[in-house]
Motif scaffolding. Structure first.
Motif, PDB file in Angstrom:
ATOM      1  N   LYS A   1      24.445   9.630  53.843  1.00 25.47           N
ATOM      2  CA  LYS A   1      23.978  10.679  52.949  1.00 25.47           C
ATOM      3  C   LYS A   1      24.015  12.023  53.658  1.00 25.47           C
ATOM      4  O   LYS A   1      23.505  12.147  54.775  1.00 25.47           O
ATOM      5  CB  LYS A   1      22.557  10.381  52.463  1.00 25.47           C
TER       6      LYS A   1
ATOM      7  N   GLU B   1      20.731  15.180  48.328  1.00 24.93           N
ATOM      8  CA  GLU B   1      21.422  14.255  49.217  1.00 24.93           C
ATOM      9  C   GLU B   1      22.678  13.759  48.526  1.00 24.93           C
ATOM     10  O   GLU B   1      22.616  13.264  47.395  1.00 24.93           O
ATOM     11  CB  GLU B   1      20.535  13.074  49.596  1.00 24.93           C
ATOM     12  N   THR B   2      23.821  13.933  49.177  1.00 26.73           N
ATOM     13  CA  THR B   2      25.097  13.512  48.597  1.00 26.73           C
ATOM     14  C   THR B   2      25.584  12.249  49.301  1.00 26.73           C
ATOM     15  O   THR B   2      25.815  12.268  50.510  1.00 26.73           O
ATOM     16  CB  THR B   2      26.149  14.616  48.750  1.00 26.73           C
ATOM     17  N   PRO B   3      25.724  11.128  48.587  1.00 21.09           N
ATOM     18  CA  PRO B   3      26.208   9.896  49.227  1.00 21.09           C
ATOM     19  C   PRO B   3      27.698   9.992  49.535  1.00 21.09           C
ATOM     20  O   PRO B   3      28.482  10.480  48.736  1.00 21.09           O
ATOM     21  CB  PRO B   3      25.927   8.822  48.179  1.00 21.09           C
TER      22      PRO B   3
END
Length: 252
Positions: free
Chosen positions: A243, A16-18
């Motif tokens: 996210k 998960e990339t914020p």
């Protein structure tokens, strides 16, 4: 790819990339979805549906306290603001009957982006928005314009077709086919206004389109929600961190 091929095995792991918010809203405790400039549509009230949807999404995310109030009559405000260009566009059905005067109480039909232009000046009316902000205790104000209109196109499209050879083996091959398609285009412009000053803080415009086979009967409201689903993450990312889910390949 060469390195991947040299390895004996690999596995994919979810990540998960914020994504940081585009707008700093720390100064606001409340948000007012004020309403949108949107034309008449016999199946979908794009103004009211967008207000309901955005308020619901913001409540569910708990980003800010959502003000529950009537939407603003922006079309009327734009018409009465004294701008000489703020005249309603001529609906299609009236284009073939020029002798019929438009009903001033009926919302105009917006079929193209240029139909919205005569009303855009309302968003630059700092005094009006500052007055609205004072009425609702200086919240972040979300407004803008919504174009939701039918689309119709024809031409060659590429699609996949199943074929079976003489041994009964299935294959999927690309085939170019001439098709007549129809659907809808959704082009919202979201404008974020500082309720303390009436000044515009941020503006974002999106465009989504969906086309179906001409023989397919899809309700306009269903298409509207499908198109809004595509752009809601980007809208919410304007106000809060989101996210992005994906995968990474781990070589062994």
């Amino acid at each position: 790819m060469a390195a991947l091929g040299a390895c004996t095995s690999y596995t994919e792991i979810p990540i998960e990339t914020p994504i940081q918010p585009k707008l700093d809203v720390s100064a606001f405790q409340r948000v007012f979805i004020a309403g949108f400039i949107a034309g008449a549509n016999e199946d979908v009230d794009a103004n009211m549906e967008t207000v309901r949807l955005l308020r619901s999404q913001l409540r569910n995310k708990g980003i800010m306290r959502v003000i529950d109030a009537d939407t603003l009559p922006l079309l009327e405000v734009a018409r009465q603001s004294g701008d000489p260009s703020a005249t309603p566009p001529v609906p299609d059905q009236q284009a073939v009957a020029p002798a019929q005067e438009p009903d001033p109480n009926k919302p105009p039909v917006f079929n193209e982006e240029k139909d919205l232009e005569p009303y855009q000046h309302i968003f630059a009316n700092v005094a009006y928005w500052k007055r609205i902000g004072e009425e609702f205790q200086q919240p972040l104000i979300v407004t803008g314009a919504i174009l939701f209109a039918p689309q119709q196109r024809s031409g060659f499209v590429q699609r996949e077709q199943e074929v079976y050879d003489s041994f009964g083996r299935r294959q999927v091959v690309p085939v170019r086919t001439y098709m007549e398609r129809k659907g809808f285009v959704l082009r919202p412009t979201f404008i974020f206004i500082d309720g303390r000053t009436g000044e515009t803080l941020h503006t974002e415009t999106f465009r989504e389109e969906i086309l179906y086979n001409a023989s397919q009967q899809t309700p306009a409201l269903s298409s509207y929600f499908e198109l809004m689903d595509r752009l809601l993450p980007a809208f919410l990312n304007t106000l809060s961190a989101q996210k992005i889910k994906g995968t990474r390949t781990l070589l062994k």
